[in-house]
Design a protein around this motif. Sequence first.
Motif, mmCIF file in Angstrom:
data_model
loop_
_atom_site.group_PDB
_atom_site.id
_atom_site.type_symbol
_atom_site.label_atom_id
_atom_site.label_comp_id
_atom_site.label_asym_id
_atom_site.label_seq_id
_atom_site.Cartn_x
_atom_site.Cartn_y
_atom_site.Cartn_z
ATOM 1 N N CYS A 114 -1.923 -2.701 4.331
ATOM 2 C CA CYS A 114 -1.510 -4.051 3.923
ATOM 3 C C CYS A 114 -0.754 -4.781 5.028
ATOM 4 O O CYS A 114 -0.675 -6.000 5.030
ATOM 5 N N CYS A 124 0.801 -1.227 0.000
ATOM 6 C CA CYS A 124 0.000 0.000 0.000
ATOM 7 C C CYS A 124 0.833 1.275 0.000
ATOM 8 O O CYS A 124 0.363 2.310 -0.458
ATOM 9 N N CYS A 177 4.752 -4.087 5.910
ATOM 10 C CA CYS A 177 6.034 -3.424 6.171
ATOM 11 C C CYS A 177 6.370 -3.398 7.659
ATOM 12 O O CYS A 177 7.086 -2.503 8.102
HETATM 13 S S1 FES Z 1 3.233 -0.708 3.196
HETATM 14 FE FE1 FES Z 1 1.201 -1.348 3.659
HETATM 15 S S2 FES Z 1 1.110 -1.069 5.814
HETATM 16 FE FE2 FES Z 1 3.027 -0.275 5.304
#
Ligand code: FES
Length: 511
Positions: free
Chosen positions: A46, A35, A49
């Motif tokens: 998402c 995301c 990360c």
């Molecule tokens: S890239 Fe999706 S929550 Fe951080």
Amino acid sequence: MAKLTIDGKEIEVADGTRLFDACTLARGEALPHFCYHPDLSVAGVCRLCQVEVEGMPKLTIACNTTVRDGMVVHTKNERVRKAAQQVLEMHLINHPVDCPICDQAGECGLQNQYMEYGLYDSEVEEADKVNKKKAQVIGPQVILDKERCVLCSRCVRFCNEVTGTGELGIYNRGDRAEIGTAPGIELDNNYSLNTVDICPVGALTSRDFRFQKRVWMLKSTESICTGCATGCNVRIDHEAGRIYRLKPRRNAEVNGAWMCDKGRMTYKGVHDEKRLLSPAAGGERLTWADAGQKLAAIAGAGVGLYVGSAHQTLEELWLLRRAAAGAPVSGGLANADRGQADALLLDADRTPNRAGLSLLGVGEDEPAQLAERIRKAQGAVVILGGDPAAEPAVAEALGGRTVVYVGTHRNATAQLATLALPGATWAEKAGIMVNRQGRLQELRQAVARAGDAREDWRILAELPAVRGDAPASLRALRQAAGADLGLDLTNLPASGLAPAGAAAPKTGGDA
Ligand code: FES
Ligand code: SF4
Ligand code: SF4
């Protein structure tokens, strides 16, 4: 500034930096993510990360965390890897895993991250997966496969924040949540294909590129779009002499990470069936040897007017001016190739090098003026590029004259030319274009020239005023033109040579 330690490596970054970007800097590669996009707001949905920050009881998402001085961060330990694997497993629960028929295969975030963090045996039976609509046309350019969507919301944020058109949304909840357009609404804006670029999976794909080529077979050439005066930086993806797509290339000074849909389709002109593929006189095909003799005879008898075009490169126009050796030179039609501008990138001027004509001090003409100059010309008319005869007044003035035309397509000017010589399209040659900011940017050759087409400057080098002292290479031509203009044209920076006082960019970011 904030000093922090990431995976044992000390780095210093500006206060306010996102931890995600600091991790990219320290690791030399991005954290797994769907995301996060540096040009869009942070959604944090998402959960891929996640990193461990010492002193914090739970893992935290790096994209929604700002660095703090003294932070100690771990991005590769077992706890973090396990979290990434579990999140990936969650994203894959209902994913159809139809990679063999997916255009995104080979450049898919899900595939790549599964190979890095996944590699588990799925416990989900195929029959238990939630089925959603596949291959749904949602606009003139884009097709949606709802099953492949990981609900990262990048496309939604793009339409809300960049184009402001808001066509996309996420509907329903839980495992029924899905991306879509509202009833009666299409994803129909001039930048819609950027959603395909930023979709990390194969949920949004391009109708134009669909099933045309597996991406790992494509070669890429960095160049610039010639669709308008903005000069967006692009990547030309091609294979075996054929171009399959254009993708935006980041240049924060020019186009940020985006390009328009119109510009993406300009590659079709390169393979157009109306290409001028061999020299011709009076409808008869000629060899280059015969065409060269004819050109020498016409030019030897005298040329009364040279007409350039804002579609040609700076080097070509400079050489045309030199070939004229004091004879009148027009930059072509001032009113040609104009369209509607938009507020983002697309310029009303649909030529790539009008600013190059200005740099050379070559003025354009209105149709009536150009027609008058043609009528007054003592001798032949040499036309380089464009299609001035598309204007009836100019076509009438050219009628019955000796006309040499160097161009790429069998257009109105080629039809009435005494001698028509096939030049190279923008993807078949190298050169410099000057964009609307006055920035000098490099066009690079991606594919071989079609038919008998030649680089335009080599054709011009056959004209009598240049022939005795013709440049041996494009580099030599650039050196000569640069020395004349007081610019180093052989060493342009990657982001283009910015003129003093260049206009500020409208967008920034990275893909
Ligand atoms: S890239 Fe999706 S929550 Fe951080
Ligand atoms: S369609 Fe693509 S960009 Fe849009 S939410 Fe789904 S995965 Fe993300
Ligand atoms: S804005 Fe202009 S230069 Fe940029 S992609 Fe579109 S047509 Fe090409």
